[in-house]
Design an enzyme around this catalytic site. Sequence first.
Site, PDB file in Angstrom:
ATOM      1  N   LYS A 368       0.853  -1.192   0.000  1.00 36.02           N
ATOM      2  CA  LYS A 368       0.000   0.000   0.000  1.00 36.02           C
ATOM      3  C   LYS A 368       0.889   1.243   0.000  1.00 36.02           C
ATOM      4  CE  LYS A 368      -3.560  -2.357   2.701  1.00 36.02           C
ATOM      5  NZ  LYS A 368      -4.689  -2.337   1.750  1.00 36.02           N
ATOM      6  N   ARG A 445      -9.753 -11.968   1.056  1.00 31.11           N
ATOM      7  CA  ARG A 445     -10.609 -12.973   0.413  1.00 31.11           C
ATOM      8  C   ARG A 445      -9.917 -14.329   0.332  1.00 31.11           C
ATOM      9  NH1 ARG A 445     -11.068  -9.389  -4.895  1.00 31.11           N
ATOM     10  NH2 ARG A 445     -10.910  -7.841  -3.232  1.00 31.11           N
TER      11      ARG A 445
END
Length: 587
Positions: A368, A445
């Site tokens: 990030k 996920r």
Amino acid sequence: MAAIRASASLASCSLTLVASTSYTSASSGSSVFTRFRSKPLWGFSVSVAPLCYYSSRRAKRMAHSIAHATLGLTQPNQIVPPKISFAAKEIDLVEWKGDILAIGVTEKDVAKDESSKFQNPILQKLDSKLGGLLSEASSEEDFTGKAGQSTILRVPGLGTKRVGLVGLGQAASTTAAYRSLGETIAAAAKSAQASNVAIALASSETLSADSRLTTVSAIASGTVLGTYEDSRFKSESKKPTLTSVDILGLGTGPEIEKKLKFAESVSSAVIFGINLVNAPANVLTPAVLAEEAKRIASLYSDVLTTTILNVEQCKELKMGSYLGVAAASANPPHFIHIVYKPLGGSVKTKLALVGKGLTFDSGGYNIKTGPGCSIELMKFDMGGSAAVLGAAKALGQIKPAGVEVHFIVAACENMISGTGMRPGDIVTASNGKTIEVNNTDAEGRLTLADALVYACNQGVEKIVDLATLTGACIIALGSSIAGVYTPSDDLAKEVLEASEVAGEKLWRMPLEESYWESMKSGVADMVNTGGRPGGSITAALFLKQFVDEKVQWMHIDMAGPVWNEKKKGATGFGISTLVEWVLKNSS
């Protein structure tokens, strides 16, 4: 959490809740990094040890994990949990004596006649006792009863030192409005250093019997949450002064007492969840999160049991998707499974609550970066697990009948190292499906995939998973609404009704199957991210691949409401809704 840039924890709240008699919270057990007793803050290494089934090499890694839990020499302060005595009473407002008398009013309640006098009988009587001071002050301050408005006056001539009016909007009919009333009163009490307050509604006679019970619970919960301040990591903190709250004019008796006790259990669990999310990643590691799960189960061992799977056990279950995410971290993963079974009687429904448990998300090799990436907030990427464990805590106290609940968290960190998962790697989930990892920052996920397969294998009929999954959902719904994805209309109805009772905002989103085209891989069964459009939808479609078709399933993307930017802290979102949903499924 999937990068936002692509688109543009622990305290038991010990309360005393009474209507005519007092209750004392049973949830006063100390936690791993929040102590209410004079015990050492970090005496948890011994209790963690039995969880380890590693080789000597794994044992060394576990020791390293414990060392990282005190990285930076940060240890939480001892804190005193708020203890607030709630009493439901039927007395005349002008006869009440204490520090603050607060009245919740709608815009209609504060309407005045041609003489600038209140038309509402309660406000009229109170204003008359004050010689018109209340109506005069409301006019001068342009107080119209809008939601969020409040005015507090120091007054002579009454048993109370202060009188306050708190706006509820056009018509207060929601749990959120009454919880906000409690929070506003708590803030006023904190500002005035008040120790006892009374709360009433100007138009309580319009509420049905059931609405009164819900209102009492919401006011009590809001007051507790408004009083609590997470000061574990501050060098100085103020102790709350509020010790008692009288709720006037909403009834008395056993049903009110029961609702107040319910408010105690849920608000205590919400504070527990808040503190989990607020705890920094150098304090809350996967090992510590697992230890908290064990502590919850031990507190309510009559209905809760827990199992913690280590790396080797997860390998045996072929959880390659989850373990791929965890591979780069020096802190090993811990797969958490708590089971609630009711006391006696048969089980008519089996449910599973699955929470994303990334105690820190660096993004991995897709690190990030850049403005808006929020890497400094990625301690909140375990907000789903906080909701699940918070619900376990509340339900351990409430003990609903006829329902079995499995609380599941695949806890780990998403870090960067030579052992880490790389973009382009292919991982194999425990149901045999292969995943090409085209973005290591879409890691949540991957962990949920194996957790959902595991949940289905428990024989449950319904699953709700919660995750701070995508920045795309924040772009779509903002910071206060969670997105809901499910192919089941019946399950959607159940959970949305529960959220309304709980006062939390959910919005059902489309599960557009045609978008799955963007998730296809040339070399594996699927990729883990699609294109930018519909990012939260494709994430939900990915999770759907790991749920048995016979099981009703819902995914809740809570990336927005997990955190309150204005207050710079966690919200405890999801816990109240999960508790209400489980109760809807109980006998």
